[in-house]
Design an enzyme around this catalytic site. Structure first.
Site, PDB file in Angstrom:
ATOM      1  NE  ARG A 158     -30.428  -1.589 -30.435  1.00 29.36           N
ATOM      2  CZ  ARG A 158     -30.572  -0.824 -31.528  1.00 29.36           C
ATOM      3  NH1 ARG A 158     -29.657   0.065 -31.881  1.00 29.36           N
ATOM      4  NH2 ARG A 158     -31.643  -0.932 -32.279  1.00 29.36           N
ATOM      5  CG  HIS A 178     -31.061   6.613 -30.873  1.00 27.16           C
ATOM      6  ND1 HIS A 178     -29.754   6.276 -31.112  1.00 27.16           N
ATOM      7  CD2 HIS A 178     -31.772   6.145 -31.944  1.00 27.16           C
ATOM      8  CE1 HIS A 178     -29.666   5.640 -32.279  1.00 27.16           C
ATOM      9  NE2 HIS A 178     -30.863   5.542 -32.793  1.00 27.16           N
ATOM     10  CG  HIS A 231     -30.909   8.740 -36.498  1.00 26.54           C
ATOM     11  ND1 HIS A 231     -31.616   8.104 -37.497  1.00 26.54           N
ATOM     12  CD2 HIS A 231     -30.592   7.781 -35.590  1.00 26.54           C
ATOM     13  CE1 HIS A 231     -31.745   6.828 -37.188  1.00 26.54           C
ATOM     14  NE2 HIS A 231     -31.131   6.598 -36.039  1.00 26.54           N
ATOM     15  CG  ASP A 288     -29.679  -1.346 -37.082  1.00 29.01           C
ATOM     16  OD1 ASP A 288     -28.907  -0.382 -36.922  1.00 29.01           O
ATOM     17  OD2 ASP A 288     -30.757  -1.472 -36.489  1.00 29.01           O
ATOM     18  CD  GLU A 340     -27.620   5.935 -37.016  1.00 28.23           C
ATOM     19  OE1 GLU A 340     -27.568   5.883 -35.782  1.00 28.23           O
ATOM     20  OE2 GLU A 340     -28.310   5.163 -37.678  1.00 28.23           O
TER      21      GLU A 340
HETATM   22  C1  GAL Z   1     -30.613   3.495 -35.560  1.00 25.03           C
HETATM   23  C2  GAL Z   1     -30.409   2.156 -34.978  1.00 25.03           C
HETATM   24  C3  GAL Z   1     -31.602   1.305 -35.313  1.00 25.03           C
HETATM   25  C4  GAL Z   1     -32.884   1.968 -34.854  1.00 25.03           C
HETATM   26  C5  GAL Z   1     -32.936   3.380 -35.389  1.00 25.03           C
HETATM   27  C6  GAL Z   1     -34.104   4.156 -34.853  1.00 25.03           C
HETATM   28  O1  GAL Z   1     -29.566   4.339 -35.203  1.00 25.03           O
HETATM   29  O2  GAL Z   1     -29.220   1.612 -35.478  1.00 25.03           O
HETATM   30  O3  GAL Z   1     -31.482   0.038 -34.729  1.00 25.03           O
HETATM   31  O4  GAL Z   1     -32.941   1.961 -33.474  1.00 25.03           O
HETATM   32  O5  GAL Z   1     -31.793   4.065 -35.049  1.00 25.03           O
HETATM   33  O6  GAL Z   1     -35.302   3.700 -35.395  1.00 25.03           O
END
Ligand code: GAL
Length: 357
Positions: free
Chosen positions: A81, A106, A180, A255, A320
């Site tokens: 973010r 992202h 991811h 998360d 990640e």
């Molecule tokens: C991850 C992130 C989550 C969500 C996901 C995508 O990298 O930590 O919060 O955004 O990607 O669905």
């Protein structure tokens, strides 16, 4: 050893996408597409030598064109973010695309996960290699600087899938690249994909990045001592997910980004995952300063995946490696700024074995 190439459908612009197969003689086999650099499948032997696909994903490119969970993709220009979709660099303010409420996530609306990358393949010395390269133009998704990126996947005889991230820009910019993949190391074939509760997880970190209920870092870095975020000793994921800790409620599970003792040029162990019934284990080594550990919950938004599988619970975990979320706005976090002409260079290794942890 070979790096095979086959057709994988077309992008929305009508360009041909391809699927590349990297494999070794020990039973590891990765299929990666040049669309988004996505790891489409990753076959790994279990303790009896039986191969299974250990990542979630789709069967076809059409599903990957939207891919809301970002299954398997390369994430950039900046993973995670950025608050209010704003950057300030060299006294200039830049407005990024907002795709997570008012925030940027992202890399924006058309991040690197949606780019068609150029490719080269090599095989030799027991290593299959796929080099993906992409030029992200100045102001793409709002980021300054023309950025030349390359991501190299190499699969070796030690059951390692290595990812080398390189980038250089002609202006100061922000770069934070990751992969991811959603790991389901019990095996991701359908119809019922096991959940991850019984997996043991280790994270080699004393501290983590605290988030608010908007999932953005508050700026606090907290010691894991006495919290369900303490994975220094391998611990069943269930114990943490079933704990009422506020941070776990804010993340709807894990998360969060853990703080690693990283070193440039020398990947260090960041996390290990072990699944008892298959005996598969995954070690993640990296040069990055953080690892975002994400335990998605598909129960409210089930996904029809490949191999006739339905993802409808906690079917996987993402590991990640990256700079901390929103690092650009927290001067005490390691900086994700890449100065003009400087080389961005990071390595992450996914190492598979059947050793308990
Ligand atoms: C991850 C992130 C989550 C969500 C996901 C995508 O990298 O930590 O919060 O955004 O990607 O669905």
């Amino acid at each position: 050893m070979s790096a095979r190439k086959e057709a994988f459908g077309k992008t929305p612009e009508g360009r041909d996408a391809s699927l590349f197969t990297l494999e070794n003689d020990a039973g590891l086999c990765a299929q990666i597409t040049d669309f988004g650099g996505i790891i489409v499948s990753l076959l790994v032997p279990d303790k009896r030598g039986r191969q299974a696909d250990v990542v979630l994903g789709y069967d076809n490119i059409e599903d990957y064109l939207s891919n809301p969970p970002y299954f398997g993709a390369i994430i950039g220009r900046c993973a995670n973010r950025i608050a209010n979709a704003r950057l300030r660099l060299s006294d200039m303010e830049y407005i990024l695309s907002a795709n997570f409420g008012a925030h940027h996530l992202h890399g924006g609306i058309k991040g690197f996960n949606k780019a068609l990358w150029d490719t080269q393949t090599y095989s030799g010395n027991g290593i299959d290699t796929l080099v993906l390269s992409y030029r992200s133009a100045n102001m793409e998704e709002g980021y300054p600087g023309n950025l030349d990126v390359s991501v190299t996947y190499s699969l070796n005889a030690e059951n390692e899938l290595c990812i080398d991230y390189e980038a250089v820009s002609d202006q100061d910019t922000v770069v934070n690249l990751t992969n991811h993949s959603y790991f389901s190391i019990a095996g991701s074939a359908g119809p019922a994909v096991p959940e991850i509760f019984d997996c043991k997880l280790q994270i080699t970190a004393d501290r983590f990045v605290v988030i608010g209920n908007d999932q953005l870092p508050t700026g606090e870095i907290r010691c894991v001592d006495g919290t369900p975020m303490d994975f220094r000793i391998p611990t069943e994921i269930r114990l943490s997910l079933e704990n009422g800790y506020e941070q776990i409620a804010y993340g709807n599970g894990l998360d969060h980004c853990w703080v690693l003792e990283s070193e440039p040029g020398r990947p260090k162990l960041a996390a290990r995952l072990f699944e008892p019934s298959s005996g598969r284990s995954l070690s993640v080594l990296t040069t990055m300063p953080g690892i975002q550990v994400f335990t998605p919950d598909f129960s409210s938004m089930p996904v029809a995946g490949k191999h006739n599988a339905k993802y409808n619970g906690r079917n996987a975990i993402c590991l990640e490696t990256q700079y901390y979320p929103n690092a650009i706005w927290h001067p005490h976090f390691p900086s994700p700024v890449l100065s003009a002409g400087r080389q961005y260079s990071h390595r992450t290794v996914f190492r598979f074995s059947t050793d308990d942890i």
